[in-house]
Design an enzyme around this catalytic site. Structure first.
Site, short mmCIF file in Angstrom:
data_model
loop_
_atom_site.label_atom_id
_atom_site.label_comp_id
_atom_site.label_asym_id
_atom_site.label_seq_id
_atom_site.Cartn_x
_atom_site.Cartn_y
_atom_site.Cartn_z
N LEU A 45 0.70 -1.08 0.17
CA LEU A 45 0.11 -0.13 -0.07
C LEU A 45 0.83 1.24 0.07
CD1 LEU A 45 -2.78 -0.71 2.57
CD2 LEU A 45 -3.13 -0.47 0.18
N ASP A 46 0.64 2.27 -0.91
CA ASP A 46 1.63 3.61 -0.97
C ASP A 46 1.82 4.24 0.45
OD1 ASP A 46 -0.49 5.45 -1.35
OD2 ASP A 46 -0.68 4.65 -3.33
N LYS A 47 2.40 5.14 0.42
CA LYS A 47 2.52 5.87 1.67
C LYS A 47 1.28 6.48 1.88
CE LYS A 47 5.28 9.56 3.64
NZ LYS A 47 6.54 10.56 3.39
#
Length: 239
Positions: free
Chosen positions: A103-105
């Protein structure tokens, strides 16, 4: 460890890798058994000393599978001096585990963590078409044309790839639910941008049969019983 194991199965438990990766480690001569290079398919026993790159590997315990709510602002990596807050900064567990599916930041929600390398490998295998479900809020009112366009597959110029058709449902004026069967880099954000929308928040609420449920950011729960059995059945990983 009780009884005997194939060397590659042993490595999946203690070195956190898939059986294929374990075989590559053996082929590369990085694994020794009692001081001698390990052989593919070799049986090992409780009294054997197994080493990887000169480091002794402890006997494996049982597998653990966790559902964790990744907070916004945490980068999916274990070590990166440029990443700010990483998973290892905010999450700890007595057994070393790693994650399946980034999951991206700027996104939040469900991550599956485990010390079962075969399970993680299968969950990340794109061709398997495993479902991941998200709730997304955007900066403009959602239209029927947007829903149809997102559902039918979107050409992403930066990746030179068209996304698979997927299920998209309107949840509110600015919110929709989407179920993907692939995991391209920042896929949902890129898809929305094609139609002129900007993602304001993105939460993953399901991976295969595992639900986020009522977890709060930073909390985790152990996956057990029928829920765990179903996960293994879906991924076809035998345990």
């Amino acid at each position: 460890m009780e009884g005997n194991f194939r060397i590659n199965k042993y490595l999946t438990q203690v070195a956190n890798c898939s059986r294929r990766q374990a075989d590559e480690l053996i082929k590369a001569g990085r694994v020794t058994v009692n001081g001698s290079p390990a052989q593919l398919g070799q049986l090992i026993f409780p009294y054997d000393e197994i080493m990887l790159d000169g480091r002794k590997l402890d006997a494996p315990g049982k597998y653990v599978v966790l559902a964790w709510y990744k907070p916004v602002g945490v980068t999916c990596t274990e070590r990166d001096v440029h990443a700010g807050r990483t998973i290892s900064d905010v999450f700890s567990y007595p057994v070393r585990v790693t994650y399946a599916g980034r999951l991206d930041k700027d996104s939040e929600g469900l991550l599956i963590l485990s010390n079962d390398g075969d399970l993680l490998h299968d969950m990340m295998y794109g061709a398997a078409g495993h479902e991941k479900e998200y709730i997304v809020k955007v900066d403009r009112e959602i239209t029927d044309a947007f829903i149809r366009g997102m559902s039918s597959g979107v050409y992403l110029k930066e990746l030179k790839q068209t996304t698979r058709p997927c299920t998209v449902e309107r949840e509110g004026k600015y919110t929709f639910r989407i179920v993907l069967t692939q995991g391209l880099n920042r896929q949902i954000r890129r898809m929305c941008a094609v139609f002129g929308y900007q993602v304001k928040s993105l939460k993953r609420v399901r991976v295969l049969n595992i639900l986020l449920k009522d977890l709060k950011p930073g909390q985790y729960r152990q996956i057990e019983g029928d829920e765990l059995a179903r996960l293994y059945a879906i991924t076809h990983v035998c345990r």
